[in-house]
Scaffold this motif. Structure first.
Motif, short mmCIF file in Angstrom:
data_model
loop_
_atom_site.label_atom_id
_atom_site.label_comp_id
_atom_site.label_asym_id
_atom_site.label_seq_id
_atom_site.Cartn_x
_atom_site.Cartn_y
_atom_site.Cartn_z
N SER A 149 0.83 -1.20 0.00
CA SER A 149 0.00 0.00 0.00
C SER A 149 0.87 1.25 0.00
N ASP A 150 0.33 2.31 -0.58
CA ASP A 150 1.03 3.61 -0.54
C ASP A 150 0.30 4.60 0.36
N THR A 151 -0.61 4.08 1.20
CA THR A 151 -1.44 4.95 2.04
C THR A 151 -1.28 4.58 3.51
N ALA A 152 -0.93 5.55 4.33
CA ALA A 152 -0.77 5.32 5.77
C ALA A 152 -2.07 5.65 6.49
N ALA A 153 -2.45 4.80 7.45
CA ALA A 153 -3.60 5.09 8.30
C ALA A 153 -3.23 6.18 9.31
N GLU A 154 -4.24 6.78 9.92
CA GLU A 154 -4.00 7.83 10.90
C GLU A 154 -3.30 7.27 12.14
N PRO A 155 -2.36 8.00 12.72
CA PRO A 155 -1.67 7.53 13.93
C PRO A 155 -2.66 7.31 15.07
N ASN B 119 -4.16 6.98 19.11
CA ASN B 119 -4.12 7.67 20.40
C ASN B 119 -3.83 9.16 20.29
N GLY B 120 -4.29 9.78 19.20
CA GLY B 120 -4.11 11.22 19.05
C GLY B 120 -2.68 11.68 18.79
N MET B 121 -1.79 10.76 18.42
CA MET B 121 -0.40 11.13 18.16
C MET B 121 -0.30 11.87 16.83
N THR B 122 0.67 12.78 16.75
CA THR B 122 0.96 13.42 15.48
C THR B 122 1.76 12.44 14.61
N LYS B 123 1.85 12.71 13.33
CA LYS B 123 2.62 11.84 12.44
C LYS B 123 4.09 11.80 12.84
N THR B 124 4.61 12.94 13.27
CA THR B 124 6.01 12.99 13.70
C THR B 124 6.22 12.14 14.95
N GLU B 125 5.31 12.27 15.93
CA GLU B 125 5.41 11.46 17.15
C GLU B 125 5.32 9.97 16.83
N TYR C 203 8.21 7.22 17.43
CA TYR C 203 7.92 6.04 18.25
C TYR C 203 8.25 4.76 17.49
N CYS C 204 7.81 4.67 16.25
CA CYS C 204 8.02 3.45 15.46
C CYS C 204 9.51 3.14 15.27
N LEU C 205 10.31 4.16 14.98
CA LEU C 205 11.74 3.94 14.78
C LEU C 205 12.40 3.42 16.05
N ASN C 206 12.01 4.00 17.19
CA ASN C 206 12.59 3.55 18.47
C ASN C 206 12.09 2.15 18.84
N GLN D 202 2.41 12.88 28.07
CA GLN D 202 3.79 13.28 27.86
C GLN D 202 4.69 12.11 27.44
N LYS D 203 4.22 10.88 27.65
CA LYS D 203 5.01 9.70 27.29
C LYS D 203 4.92 9.40 25.80
N HIS D 204 3.91 9.97 25.11
CA HIS D 204 3.76 9.81 23.66
C HIS D 204 3.73 8.33 23.26
N GLN D 205 2.83 7.58 23.87
CA GLN D 205 2.68 6.15 23.56
C GLN D 205 1.37 5.90 22.83
N PRO D 206 1.34 4.93 21.91
CA PRO D 206 0.15 4.72 21.08
C PRO D 206 -0.93 3.86 21.71
N ASP D 207 -0.65 3.18 22.83
CA ASP D 207 -1.66 2.28 23.38
C ASP D 207 -1.53 2.22 24.90
N PHE D 208 -2.52 1.59 25.55
CA PHE D 208 -2.55 1.44 27.00
C PHE D 208 -2.44 -0.04 27.37
N PRO D 209 -2.02 -0.34 28.59
CA PRO D 209 -1.48 0.62 29.56
C PRO D 209 -0.09 1.10 29.17
N VAL D 210 0.27 2.28 29.66
CA VAL D 210 1.60 2.83 29.45
C VAL D 210 2.45 2.48 30.67
N LEU D 211 3.67 2.00 30.41
CA LEU D 211 4.55 1.57 31.49
C LEU D 211 5.86 2.35 31.42
N GLU D 212 6.35 2.76 32.58
CA GLU D 212 7.66 3.39 32.68
C GLU D 212 8.47 2.66 33.74
N LEU D 213 9.57 2.07 33.33
CA LEU D 213 10.43 1.31 34.23
C LEU D 213 11.69 2.11 34.53
#
Length: 439
Positions: free
Chosen positions: A69-75, A77-83, A87-90, A382-393
């Motif tokens: 496909s040459d079409t991306a779906a919308e990000p 959890n309200g993330m911007t395309k840049t966010e 996230y994906c690269l990391n 502020q964690k800029h995560q796409p899904d829940f739950p969000v975890l910080e270790l």
């Protein structure tokens, strides 16, 4: 929650969960397809498994159908395309390190638009089919994501000058919105990386594989600890790791993961857990069969699906913030257990009072619970995560942020990597001392 739902949902859930958790046979008429985007890093990881997967498919599923496909779906959890791209690269770097994928760890970056157009022309014009096409597909993705643009241009010139677009049913170019690469089989979607093992288990069950699938070699199974050596375990425990969980209370996955981590990991690794309940996020539509399978694999009880309403969330949070800080994890465990295993509705006064008594709450807090939830929302965002739950270790002076049931394995993987780095530093220090003493 309405009186009708309070009575009907548990009855409906008992009927639902009495059904087999896995449909015995999925239809094979449509074969097996994978959806890719050339500018999607998860597609880059996925194509590295395709030749091996194609090799062990039975004739019923050959050839593997590739949809580009040459079409991306919308990000999400309200993330911007840049966010989302960041996230994906990391995240891809984490997956590549854990499962030994090829990946540019030094400077991962999105391919250029010119390179993407050249790659599409190469793949459209090639006469290769079957496994040979999959090897070319993998090579082209390597060129895109390793910035091997010289090689890519050479292939592009050859493809554009000496070949014409090919028409083949096993290779489709279209505009289907694709957020991240996924397989489709029997009308179901499977994340191309995260659900690969689940997909291959399904295919093996239906005798659609000719050999044992060996993918994601460092996958950590539920209830199977990565670390069992007593000395290593003691070192991790002595580091006093902390884990923050941001949970949507109407999300059954939050209950399953909270229960699993509390029962299986917290005491084992001496993890101090901190909970941050979130305001109502309208997470009311779930893959209930997936939640059921997860509950069985994680060995966490889960039966009714009396989904908490916005009013219920406030009352659950009211109970949570009415117990002392050091009792809050245990309190939330009991609250969510009552919701997801007994169908309790805490907007119903009787259910609320029963839980208040169980938690030994003599006086309910008079703080503004809605404001506390809003504060947690802000911290979570502020964690800029796409899904829940969000975890910080947090451990050994560093912190790691991840999310969802697909990344719980990272807790133990991080512990293992921390020890590996610690031992490496100690060995380097000893070697330096030895060299100095020789001088």
């Amino acid at each position: 929650m309405s009186l009708l739902r309070r009575w009907f949902d548990p009855i409906r859930s008992r009927w639902f969960f009495q059904k087999p958790t896995r449909q015995e046979v999925l239809p094979t008429e449509q074969g097996l397809s994978i959806y890719l985007r050339l500018d999607d890093v998860y597609s880059y990881l996925a194509v590295q498994q395709l030749p091996q997967l194609e090799e062990i498919l039975t004739d019923d599923l050959k050839p593997l159908k590739v949809v580009i496909s040459d079409t991306a779906a919308e990000p999400p959890n309200g993330m911007t395309k840049t966010e989302w791209h960041t996230y994906c690269l990391n995240d891809a770097k984490i997956l590549a390190t854990q499962h030994r994928f090829s990946y540019d760890e030094e400077k991962p970056e999105q391919p250029t638009q010119e390179a993407l157009k050249q790659a599409e022309t190469i793949l459209k014009n090639t006469p290769l089919t079957g496994q040979n096409f999959l090897y070319l597909l993998e090579d082209v993705f390597h060129m895109l994501w390793q910035q091997q643009y010289g090689k890519l241009r050479t292939l592009f010139v050859m493809a554009s000058q000496h070949q014409k677009p090919q028409e083949t049913p096993e290779r489709v170019f279209d505009h289907t919105p694709v957020l991240a690469s996924y397989f489709e089989f029997g009308g179901r979607k499977y994340h191309a990386v995260d659900d690969l093992l689940r997909l291959t288990r399904r295919l093996k069950q239906q005798k659609l594989l000719t050999d044992n699938p060996i993918f994601l070699i460092n996958h950590i199974e539920w209830r199977e600890h990565l670390m069992s050596d007593a000395e290593e375990l003691a070192e991790i425990q002595a580091m006093h790791p902390e884990l923050d969980l941001y949970i949507a209370l109407e999300d059954p996955i939050s209950w399953l993961l909270l229960a699993y981590i509390k029962e299986e990991l917290a005491d084992y690794y001496n993890i101090q857990m901190n909970l941050y309940p979130l305001s109502y996020r309208s997470r009311d539509h779930f893959d209930w069969s997936l939640a059921t399978r997860l509950s069985k694999r994680a060995e966490v009880e889960f039966t009714p699906f009396c989904r908490p309403t916005a009013d219920s969330i406030l009352e659950m949070a009211h109970l949570f913030y009415s117990v002392p800080d050091d009792e809050q994890v245990d309190a939330m465990y009991e609250i969510l257990k009552a919701v997801w295993t007994k169908g309790k509705d805490f907007s119903f006064k009787s259910h609320f009072q029963q839980m208040q008594q169980l938690l030994s709450i003599e006086q309910l807090t008079d703080v503004n619970v809605a404001e506390l939830l809003a504060r947690n929302d802000a911290l979570c965002d502020q964690k800029h995560q796409p899904d829940f739950p969000v975890l910080e270790l947090r451990i050994n002076g560093k912190h790691y942020v991840f999310n969802s049931l697909y990344r719980v394995w990272m807790i133990e993987s991080i512990f293992s990597n921390v020890l590996e780095q610690l031992y490496k530093s100690e060995n380097d220090a000893e070697n330096n001392e030895f060299e100095i003493s020789k001088e």
